[in-house]
Enzyme design. Structure first.
Site, PDB file in Angstrom:
ATOM      1  N   ASP A   1       3.700   9.306  -1.762  1.00 61.93           N
ATOM      2  CA  ASP A   1       2.539   8.579  -1.241  1.00 61.93           C
ATOM      3  C   ASP A   1       2.216   7.422  -2.165  1.00 61.93           C
ATOM      4  O   ASP A   1       2.220   7.577  -3.394  1.00 61.93           O
ATOM      5  CB  ASP A   1       1.323   9.522  -1.160  1.00 61.93           C
ATOM      6  CG  ASP A   1       0.420   9.207   0.019  1.00 61.93           C
ATOM      7  OD1 ASP A   1       0.413   8.054   0.468  1.00 61.93           O
ATOM      8  OD2 ASP A   1      -0.276  10.123   0.500  1.00 61.93           O
TER       9      ASP A   1
ATOM     10  N   HIS B   1       0.806  -1.225   0.000  1.00 63.54           N
ATOM     11  CA  HIS B   1       0.000   0.000   0.000  1.00 63.54           C
ATOM     12  C   HIS B   1       0.839   1.275   0.000  1.00 63.54           C
ATOM     13  O   HIS B   1       0.281   2.371  -0.064  1.00 63.54           O
ATOM     14  CB  HIS B   1      -0.939   0.000   1.206  1.00 63.54           C
ATOM     15  CG  HIS B   1      -2.012  -1.030   1.140  1.00 63.54           C
ATOM     16  ND1 HIS B   1      -3.269  -0.773   0.643  1.00 63.54           N
ATOM     17  CD2 HIS B   1      -2.004  -2.357   1.482  1.00 63.54           C
ATOM     18  CE1 HIS B   1      -3.997  -1.881   0.700  1.00 63.54           C
ATOM     19  NE2 HIS B   1      -3.257  -2.857   1.202  1.00 63.54           N
TER      20      HIS B   1
END
Length: 471
Positions: A364, A157
């Site tokens: 991110d 993730h």
């Protein structure tokens, strides 16, 4: 049909109410458990004096969870230590903050061994396993070492760093080698996948063929699977009573001014310090706009036991006070800085009230706030998303105003561009982004990965005996 066992650091049991408190990932994984049967396994969040391996089973709304408690030393070395003081900063390109302690690495391995020891007796012959995120890189290998021949997938993730950065990790080669215990590994973007492939082929010597890598007799398939939000549920929440109340309250408090909103967990990877500097640059360069706008930054604290997180909180408190001291007037404060979290349906109303969504992480894996901001907008009068080009979401949301978050000038210019953007352009950009958010939602993501893992996506199935190295 095969059961699906999902393994993650923390387990999110279904809530009795749908108040918007649960994120889309938890909802999607719960739905997968309901569809396939099976278990969601992980840490309970609780600690014990001595690890026993006792499993707490719970069943609610068709979802079975199985959790175990860990010792304080486990949490300090595995979670606060290796996961969040070594891997997290390194994988977000902050090697200056990464701490390479042998004790952290030992605790990380020990906890993954404990997960494997506890989980292995629960695994039946035809089960398919899906491991989530950086807390459990070696879990697949630990399960193989215990005779598990099941199909096992892994999804990351967060970003995967370039080879030169990963090489600073003392255990880098061993860590990547354990990844070949999996049958399928997924990433949010092609960039993160390519970085993994580069290390595996150039440093380990893995052989590449199409979307697969082979090393020491094991074949690993790689897939790009960008996660989405539960778009339908979020849009419904954005039109619900709590969101409408939040929208009205924010508009009342804005007294006609345009709001710029940022919503981020308090983390150095989110670029909050750089964001504040970019906003300050805007205030400095456009004095005529000062009382026409304000910025709301919501930043709930996280990982308070880690020193680097304590420092970023102190830094931001000082910086927000400095900006307010320099530019505020008796009837206007440029920054509203809030250190608490809000339910997702309340956030939806706040998003809709904002003329600009400012999402500027330095790095991110994806960033779902960007997608939530877009999904919350009024189609007839949407706001503008300003998005870091270093967020995984930038690969999908190409109609956002993309910026380099390290540049205060770019952030300042983007704010001015967004404020001046006419309605036609705002609607065009919003529609293009919303099309992607509706089509590639969290259910699409989950199905994309599980179909590939179970061999039902039309690709060449992963052999059931793909366990040469573990045999």
């Amino acid at each position: 049909m095969s059961r699906l066992i999902i393994i993650s650091n923390r387990v999110s049991a279904p809530k009795e109410s749908h108040s918007g408190a649960q994120g889309g990932l938890a909802v999607a994984l719960q739905a997968a458990i309901r569809e396939f049967g099976g278990i969601w396994f992980g840490w309970s969040g609780e600690t014990v004096d001595h690890f026993t391996g006792h499993i707490h089973f719970q069943r609610a709304q068709g979802v079975t969870t199985a959790t175990l408690d860990l010792e304080e030393q486990d949490i300090e070395e595995y979670y606060n230590g290796y996961a969040n003081r070594t891997l997290w900063p390194l994988f977000h390109y902050r090697i200056d903050l990464a701490e390479y302690e042998r004790g952290f690495a030992g605790g990380y391995k020990r906890v993954n061994e404990r997960f494997a020891d506890t989980l292995r007796p629960l695994v039946e012959k035809d089960d398919v396993l899906w491991v989530q995120d950086y807390h459990m890189f070696p879990l697949g290998q630990e399960l193989r070492d215990r005779g598990c021949k099941n199909r096992i997938g892994f999804f990351l993730h967060i970003p995967w760093p370039p080879s030169r950065l990963l090489a600073t990790l003392p255990e880098a080669e061993a860590l990547v080698e354990t990844m070949f215990a999996y049958d399928l590994v997924g990433f949010h973007t092609k960039e993160w996948l390519d970085s993994f492939r580069h290390y595996a082929t150039h440093e380990l010597g893995a052989e590449e063929e199409g979307d697969a890598l082979t090393f020491k007799g094991r074949t690993l398939r790689l897939i790009v699977a960008p996660i989405g939000i539960d778009t339908k549920e979020f849009v419904e929440g954005a039109n619900g009573p709590k969101a409408r109340l939040a929208l009205r309250n924010m508009r009342d408090s804005a007294v006609g001014r345009d709001m710029i909103v940022g919503v981020d967990r308090l983390d150095y990877s989110k670029g909050l310090e750089e964001r504040f500097h970019g906003y300050e640059r805007f205030l400095s360069e456009h004095p005529e706009e000062r009382k026409e706008v304000f910025m709301l930054q919501i930043a709930p604290p996280s990982r308070g036991a880690v020193e680097s997180y304590q420092k970023i909180r102190t830094k931001l408190e000082g910086l927000s006070g400095q900006i307010n001291g320099a530019y505020a007037d008796v009837d206007w404060v440029p920054i509203r800085y809030v250190n608490r979290g809000y339910p997702r349906d309340v956030l939806a109303g706040i998003y809709r009230a904002a003329r600009i969504g400012l999402v500027t992480p330095l790095r991110d894996g994806m960033n779902l706030v960007a997608k939530e901001y877009v999904a919350a907008q009024d189609p007839e009068d949407p706001g503008v998303l300003i998005l870091s080009r270093f967020a995984g979401a930038a690969a999908q949301l190409k109609e956002a105003v993309l910026v380099n978050p390290f540049s205060a000038d770019e952030v300042s210019d983007a704010i001015m561009q967004a404020l001046r953007m006419d309605l036609g352009e705002r609607k065009r950009r919003w529609r293009a982004m919303m099309d992607n958010i509706e089509q590639e939602d969290v259910v699409w993501w989950r199905k994309l990965f599980t179909d590939a893992l179970m061999g039902t996506d039309g690709s060449t199935p992963i052999p059931a005996d793909n366990d040469i190295a573990a045999a």
